[in-house]
Design an enzyme around this catalytic site. Structure first.
Site, short mmCIF file in Angstrom:
data_model
loop_
_atom_site.label_atom_id
_atom_site.label_comp_id
_atom_site.label_asym_id
_atom_site.label_seq_id
_atom_site.Cartn_x
_atom_site.Cartn_y
_atom_site.Cartn_z
N ASP A 70 0.82 -1.21 0.00
CA ASP A 70 0.00 0.00 0.00
C ASP A 70 0.85 1.26 0.00
OD1 ASP A 70 -2.83 -0.60 -0.11
OD2 ASP A 70 -2.55 -1.69 1.74
N GLU A 101 -5.88 4.44 0.54
CA GLU A 101 -4.67 3.63 0.69
C GLU A 101 -3.98 3.94 2.02
OE1 GLU A 101 -4.22 1.25 -1.21
OE2 GLU A 101 -4.90 1.73 -3.23
N HIS A 104 -5.82 1.93 4.48
CA HIS A 104 -5.43 0.52 4.36
C HIS A 104 -4.08 0.28 5.05
CE1 HIS A 104 -7.88 0.22 0.34
NE2 HIS A 104 -8.63 0.52 1.39
N TYR A 108 -3.42 -2.24 8.21
CA TYR A 108 -2.48 -3.37 8.27
C TYR A 108 -1.50 -3.21 9.44
CZ TYR A 108 -4.29 -5.00 3.82
OH TYR A 108 -5.11 -5.48 2.83
N GLU A 164 -3.24 -3.62 -8.24
CA GLU A 164 -4.46 -3.55 -7.44
C GLU A 164 -5.29 -4.82 -7.58
OE1 GLU A 164 -4.87 -1.17 -5.42
OE2 GLU A 164 -4.62 0.83 -6.28
N GLU A 198 -10.09 -1.92 -3.25
CA GLU A 198 -9.10 -2.21 -4.28
C GLU A 198 -9.77 -2.67 -5.57
OE1 GLU A 198 -6.36 -1.13 -3.85
OE2 GLU A 198 -5.66 -1.38 -1.78
N HIS A 201 -10.58 0.44 -7.32
CA HIS A 201 -9.38 1.07 -7.87
C HIS A 201 -8.95 0.37 -9.17
CE1 HIS A 201 -8.26 2.04 -3.39
NE2 HIS A 201 -9.33 2.71 -3.80
#
Length: 327
Positions: A70, A101, A104, A108, A164, A198, A201
């Site tokens: 990411d 992003e 994201h 994570y 992606e 994603e 995207h």
């Protein structure tokens, strides 16, 4: 010159809308907005500790990849596409994508901090490019195809769709199988949100290629990019299965190999070129998820009245006090 790269020196505002289809893509993406703190991972800690060590090792490799990937996507958006592309409606989409992003990437990091208390092991995951040769190889491949000096805009958009789509997809699938085992609800929720984003995207990149490019890459170039991505995924999956001693509940290495080829053929269709592999979907029971048809979660149901974050680190500890006035 490509239409996307031509600046309108007389246009200073988004209204009146000049590219309504791109604007609709932006509004759809905007409707998916969520934050990294909206997922409760408290139950995941017990599930993670009860998970067999080989299975945990497999999922650690996936987290190590995602933490790096990411950030590379964000860098490409900020240093390349958002500097080059001049169509405001497209820039609005990419601005929203960059923000997603970031969510994201934060998500994570929260997953790693929640599930892996040992700081040295955390650092090994956060240093994925340095510690994992295959992740470094994947990162280098992404940077290679995002290079604006060596590649046309069309080639870079195809590469972006491959990142992606192809590079992420098998990892989404592997995490989603935890839902079938009725474990790791927080990780699964994150996965559903992120995979949905994603998917949008990836689809937007395909839309731009099909509808805005004057110089669409030749089919052989598109196939070259997609096949290289598949080969990298194969190598990563083999590496992750080796770490798991060859066994992960719910699927085999060969099934993931087949699935990524099935997905790639669907991406070929979206890019209006011939399929490459012509294989069946090995996971028909999960078709709805794979097609990014996960329903938009009702966040009023998802958010607890008082959110408790399970990360044992002050820098990652959040409490959200939500009431009707917040909305």
């Amino acid at each position: 010159m490509e239409e996307l790269l031509i600046e309108d020196s007389q246009r200073f505002t988004i209204f009146p809308i000049q590219h309504p289809e791109c604007w609709n893509w932006y509004k759809k993406l905007e409707s998916l907005t969520w934050t990294a703190q909206e997922v409760d991972m408290c139950k995941d800690i017990d599930d993670w500790e009860a998970m067999p060590k080989p299975q945990r090792e497999f999922y650690k490799q996936i987290l190590a990849f995602f933490v790096v990937a990411d950030e590379i996507v964000i860098e490409n958006l900020l240093t390349n596409f958002m500097r080059e592309i001049k169509v405001k409606e497209v820039l609005y989409f990419y601005t929203m994508q960059a923000a997603q992003e970031c969510v994201h990437s934060e998500a994570y990091s929260i997953q790693v901090k929640t599930l892996i208390p040992d700081e040295k092991e955390q650092q090994r995951i956060f240093s994925g490019i340095e510690k994992h040769p295959i992740i470094r190889k994947m990162a280098q491949w992404v940077q290679q195809w995002m290079d604006p000096v060596k590649n046309s805009l069309g080639e870079r958009l195809v590469g972006f769709a491959a990142v992606e789509g192809i590079l992420f997809q098998n990892h989404f699938v592997a995490i989603q199988f935890l839902k079938e085992q009725n474990i790791m609800p927080g990780l699964v929720s994150y996965n559903e949100f992120i995979s949905r984003d994603e998917g949008m995207h990836c689809s937007f990149a395909c839309f731009l290629i099909s509808n805005y490019l004057n110089n669409i890459p030749e089919e052989k170039i598109i196939h070259k990019i997609l096949k290289e991505a598949v080969e990298l995924v194969d190598e990563f999956i083999s590496y992750a299965f080796d770490k798991a001693r060859g066994s992960v509940p719910g699927f085999s290495k060969e099934m993931l190999f087949q699935y990524i080829r099935y997905f790639t053929d669907n991406l070929c269709f979206m890019l209006q070129c011939k399929s490459i592999y012509k294989v069946e979907n090995p996971f028909p029971q999960m078709t709805k998820f794979f097609l990014n048809e996960v329903e938009k979660t009702n966040f009023f149901e998802l958010r607890p009245t008082q959110y408790q974050n399970c990360v044992k680190d002050d820098a990652f500890a959040f409490k959200l006090f939500l009431n009707d006035d917040d909305f």
